[in-house]
Design an enzyme around this catalytic site. Structure first.
Site, PDB file in Angstrom:
ATOM      1  N   GLU A   1       5.735  10.618  -3.332  1.00 53.38           N
ATOM      2  CA  GLU A   1       7.079  11.146  -3.710  1.00 53.38           C
ATOM      3  C   GLU A   1       6.826  10.940  -5.228  1.00 53.38           C
ATOM      4  OE1 GLU A   1       6.267   8.689  -1.508  1.00 53.38           O
ATOM      5  OE2 GLU A   1       7.977   8.418  -0.353  1.00 53.38           O
TER       6      GLU A   1
ATOM      7  N   ALA B   1     -38.843   7.896  23.591  1.00 49.63           N
ATOM      8  CA  ALA B   1     -39.077   6.578  24.078  1.00 49.63           C
ATOM      9  C   ALA B   1     -39.629   5.731  23.004  1.00 49.63           C
ATOM     10  CB  ALA B   1     -40.267   6.538  25.378  1.00 49.63           C
TER      11      ALA B   1
HETATM   12  C1  AOF Z   1       5.512   5.768   0.147  1.00 48.36           C
HETATM   13  N1  AOF Z   1       4.669   6.728  -0.172  1.00 48.36           N
HETATM   14  O1  AOF Z   1       2.759   7.831  -0.445  1.00 48.36           O
HETATM   15  C2  AOF Z   1       2.890   5.723   0.482  1.00 48.36           C
HETATM   16  C3  AOF Z   1       3.569   4.563   1.172  1.00 48.36           C
HETATM   17  O2  AOF Z   1       1.162  -1.601  -2.098  1.00 48.36           O
HETATM   18  P1  AOF Z   1       2.020  -0.659  -2.457  1.00 48.36           P
HETATM   19  O3  AOF Z   1       2.955  -0.717  -3.248  1.00 48.36           O
HETATM   20  O4  AOF Z   1       1.076   0.658  -2.543  1.00 48.36           O
HETATM   21  O5  AOF Z   1       2.650  -0.359  -1.058  1.00 48.36           O
HETATM   22  C4  AOF Z   1       2.081   0.036   0.199  1.00 48.36           C
HETATM   23  C5  AOF Z   1       3.077   0.317   1.248  1.00 48.36           C
HETATM   24  O6  AOF Z   1       3.880   1.576   1.053  1.00 48.36           O
HETATM   25  C6  AOF Z   1       2.435   0.766   2.538  1.00 48.36           C
HETATM   26  O7  AOF Z   1       1.906  -0.386   3.327  1.00 48.36           O
HETATM   27  C7  AOF Z   1       3.411   1.834   3.180  1.00 48.36           C
HETATM   28  O8  AOF Z   1       4.504   0.882   3.821  1.00 48.36           O
HETATM   29  C8  AOF Z   1       3.834   2.461   1.922  1.00 48.36           C
HETATM   30  N2  AOF Z   1       3.039   3.479   1.707  1.00 48.36           N
HETATM   31  N3  AOF Z   1       4.947   4.869   0.836  1.00 48.36           N
HETATM   32  O9  AOF Z   1       6.603   5.969  -0.001  1.00 48.36           O
HETATM   33  C9  AOF Z   1       3.386   6.866  -0.045  1.00 48.36           C
HETATM   34  N4  AOF Z   1       1.546   5.736   0.767  1.00 48.36           N
HETATM   35 ZN    ZN Z   2       6.326   4.668  -2.239  1.00 49.41          ZN
END
Ligand code: AOF
Ligand code: ZN
Length: 369
Positions: A53, A169
């Protein structure tokens, strides 16, 4: 709303670009649309951040400041609401003045899990959930498996003759399948976080398990060796190149520190795994160790023993089998060790997803039934 599906499909397509290099995070896609026009696209960046995002918003703002105000965001996974390694995406969407957020799938990560939706709604944003949710779940099957079960998604890749043999083999195996199959293997590696082999294969082939695709920079792969008895020689390329591309060696407890030290000095990460009753490593414990370290998608490339152990434990989710139009007969080395099957009903079964010709060979993809 009209166009929603097409925009979500585009978000899924950009999300797929990150597969294999966003772990421990999922690979998410985001498309920002205003008055029917795409004003920004983003996907999770290597290593898992920035998130999709924020990438999309940054691009839209760079082209035209303030343009995201009143826009619709199509996101393949619920925008995060937690302060993790990056600030919450929800806050970025709210700050940018996005009016509507369409999400394919709820984020099963306990830190999010519905809180993202609530945060957006509290800010007066229209939120819709579930559009192309199945497609998003398939794309992020590895991340979902890691978060909900602590295990990575497992793809088993095998390349054999028509009669399932992988070497003569005397152990000669280069090359049974052709150039097209080898290229497909590298493309498969690129979509996985890690490649894993048993020590027999690592010793016999001295593989690099790297990822080279013509026209692209080499993709650094995490290489994992299942090596209960620590047979991997210190001269193996997986050891000598461990500083350029990470290598993890999974082994049993009880090795003397002096035996482990040179591996660690070479840059190898040595991980101790519970042994099964026969002395080998417990298949589930190996995968749990990978999941605990953030791996979401692992591709297992043999050998026969490791492949059979994972199949026996019901831990293979996807199967990719390359067949060369040749045979080696009973003297040839088998692609699979014993599966200990009693009645036919106990046989592991897979569902054919796709089968195609690659030069002289056939590549067949299956999912666990
Ligand atoms: C999103 N957009 O592109 C992704 C998400 O350790 P952080 O802060 O990077 O957070 C990791 C968590 O964020 C991951 O476990 C998942 O829940 C979420 N990933 N979320 O809004 C993204 N890659
Ligand atoms: Zn995020």
């Amino acid at each position: 709303m009209s166009g929603d599906r097409a925009h979500m499909r585009a978000a899924l397509q950009v999300a797929a670009r990150g597969l294999g290099n966003t772990w421990p995070n999922p690979s998410v896609g985001c498309v920002l649309v205003k008055d029917g026009i795409v004003i920004g696209r983003g996907w999770t960046q290597p290593g898992g951040r920035p998130h999709a995002e924020v990438e999309a918003l940054t691009r839209a703002e760079a082209l035209s400041p303030g343009s995201a105000r009143g826009a619709t965001a199509y996101v393949t996974l619920e925008p995060c609401s937690h302060f993790g390694r990056t600030p919450p995406c929800c806050d970025a969407l709210i700050r940018a003045g996005v009016a509507r957020v369409v999400v394919a799938l709820r984020d099963p990560d306990r830190r999010v899990d519905g809180r993202g939706f609530a945060r957006l709604r509290d800010a007066g944003i229209a939120v819709e959930e579930g559009l192309m949710g199945e497609e998003a779940a398939a794309l992020n099957a590895g991340f979902i498996r890691r978060v909900t079960q602590g295990l990575p998604l497992v793809t088993l890749k095998l390349a054999s003759t028509l009669d399932g043999r992988i070497a003569t083999a005397s152990g000669e195996s280069r090359w049974i399948t052709g150039e097209g199959a080898r290229r497909a293997v590298h493309a498969l590696r690129a979509r996985h976080d890690a490649v894993m082999v048993g020590s027999g294969t690592a010793v016999a082939d001295d593989p690099e398990l790297d990822c080279r695709i013509p026209g692209m920079d080499p993709v650094p792969m995490l290489r994992v060796v299942a090596d209960a008895r620590l047979r991997l020689p210190l001269t193996a390329r997986l050891v000598t190149q461990a500083r350029a591309q990470p290598t993890w060696v999974l082994t049993g407890a009880g090795h003397r520190p002096a035996v482990l030290a040179p591996y660690i000095t070479a840059g190898v990460e040595v991980v101790t795994i519970r042994r099964a009753s026969g002395g080998g490593l417990q298949p589930r414990a190996m995968l749990q160790a990978l999941g605990a370290r953030g791996v979401t998608r692992v591709m297992v490339e043999g050998g026969a023993h490791l492949a059979a152990a994972l199949l026996k434990a019901g831990l293979v989710d996807r199967l990719v089998w390359f067949h060369a139009p040749a045979m080696l007969g009973a003297e040839g080395l088998e692609s699979l060790g014993g599966l200990g099957i009693g009645p036919l009903s106990a046989m592991p079964r897979f569902r054919l997803l796709d089968s195609r010709r690659l030069g002289a060979d056939i590549m067949s993809e299956y999912a666990k039934d």
